[in-house]
Enzyme design. Structure first.
Site, mmCIF file in Angstrom:
data_model
loop_
_atom_site.group_PDB
_atom_site.id
_atom_site.type_symbol
_atom_site.label_atom_id
_atom_site.label_comp_id
_atom_site.label_asym_id
_atom_site.label_seq_id
_atom_site.Cartn_x
_atom_site.Cartn_y
_atom_site.Cartn_z
ATOM 1 C CD GLU A 96 -3.017 -0.773 -0.008
ATOM 2 O OE1 GLU A 96 -3.074 0.357 -0.527
ATOM 3 O OE2 GLU A 96 -3.719 -1.721 -0.400
ATOM 4 C CE1 TYR B 27 -7.004 2.980 -0.354
ATOM 5 C CE2 TYR B 27 -4.623 3.316 -0.207
ATOM 6 C CZ TYR B 27 -5.713 2.580 -0.639
ATOM 7 O OH TYR B 27 -5.506 1.431 -1.356
ATOM 8 C CG ASP C 238 -7.985 4.308 -4.150
ATOM 9 O OD1 ASP C 238 -9.213 4.275 -4.411
ATOM 10 O OD2 ASP C 238 -7.174 3.502 -4.652
#
Length: 351
Positions: free
Chosen positions: A39, A122, A140
């Site tokens: 991520e 996020y 996102d």
């Protein structure tokens, strides 16, 4: 969206995701650390670019402890070329914090994750849902676009409410990833493939025959820059320096060079930078030019080869003479790597 439609949207999303998700390495693990690395790398970087870096990074630093113990320069070396190097520094700093405060295990509460360097709302939501199975939305740009079109709204509060409702059931991680995948592959900004979308019946933008457009974003304005670089050689070694902390590309190693007002000022600018080295006025030659882009700069970099009479360096400086073999073990900026690759081609042709 009527409440009764949430279960339908969730079911269609998950069915579509099961059959159409891309085969990505971070989707084959439940390790919170590996998911965290993915991520972080995916922030502002395309999936196809991330895949080889992700695999190499985990091979070198397979656990939080391994990352926490590694020297920052080694971490930056593995990261080199992926860009936005602050992400690597934040990962390293956060890993040490996780070792100190949580015994090497990534925390599973939103406020704990948000307190770690580099983890925003996020990323925290993605980790909570994907790694820990918690009902947390992860919004996102892709998810925002999909849900905005689905409910025909640009309102952030409305989009967040919809995202929260969709992950309220089972498999919240898969729901979030399905939304991301849908936005990345079908519900794209300019040319959405509405005919293949699993949510076409529920999509208010499509049913109202709207333009189905994404929110307009401010167009990035690029600046054209001339940035000459010098390959300075002495006794089989080349001259490199480490960039200072707090600057763009901090702590990376690079060839001598700097931004100039025009190509005509390139050699003069390089000579000013190399004034402390034993380089005469006639022992340089141009070996070509490379192009590069970084942040909001489009760079034209003419490359010049210089020969130095000695390999001495100023006292207490960031300069260092290195063989090409040794230089490969240092975190070198992509621009300088391109220049050294051009040097290799030049040397082959001149042989």
């Amino acid at each position: 969206m009527p409440a009764k439609n949430f279960s339908t949207v969730r079911r269609r999303l998950l069915t579509w995701y099961k059959h159409h998700q891309r085969n990505l390495p971070w989707r084959k693990t439940t390790d919170p650390y590996a998911i965290w690395v993915s991520e972080t790398m995916l922030q502002q970087t395309q999936v196809k670019t991330v895949v080889p870096y992700y695999e190499r990074f985990l091979n070198r630093f397979p656990t939080v402890e391994a990352l926490a113990r590694a020297p920052l320069d080694r971490v930056l070396h593995v990261w080199a070329g992926l860009g936005y190097y602050r992400r690597a520094e934040n990962l390293k700093t956060a890993a040490r914090q996780v070792m100190r405060d949580y015994g090497g295990k990534l925390p599973s509460e939103h406020h704990q994750l948000r307190a770690l360097p580099g983890i925003g709302d996020y990323t925290a939501g993605a980790l909570l849902s994907i790694a820990f199975g918690k009902n947390s939305p992860a919004i996102d740009s892709n998810v925002r676009r999909v849900l905005g079109r689905l409910d025909s709204t640009y309102k952030e509060t409305q989009i967040r409410a919809l995202a929260t409702q969709l992950v309220a059931g089972k498999r919240p991680g898969d729901v979030n990833q399905a939304l991301m995948e849908l936005g990345a592959t079908l519900c794209t900004p300019k040319t959405p493939d509405c005919g293949a979308c699993p949510l076409g019946r529920e999509c208010r933008s499509r049913s109202r025959d709207s333009k189905i457009s994404a929110r307009r974003v401010k167009r990035i304005s690029f600046t054209d820059v001339v940035w000459p670089l010098a390959v300075v050689r002495s006794g089989g070694k080349i001259l490199l320096r480490r960039r200072s902390t707090g600057k763009l590309l901090a702590r990376l190693w690079e060839l001598p060079g700097q931004e100039t007002s025009s190509r005509g000022d390139s050699v003069r600018a390089l000579r000013r930078e190399l004034r402390d080295f034993a380089i005469t006025s006639c022992n340089r030659r141009s070996i070509g030019e490379i192009r590069h882009a970084i942040t909001y700069r489009r760079i034209r970099a003419p490359i010049y080869l210089f020969e130095s009479a000695t390999d001495s360096i100023p006292a207490q400086s960031q300069w260092r003479w290195l063989s090409l073999a040794d230089a490969e073990r240092y975190p070198i900026s992509t621009l300088s790597k391109k220049a050294l690759a051009l040097l290799a081609v030049h040397e082959t042709r001149s042989a």
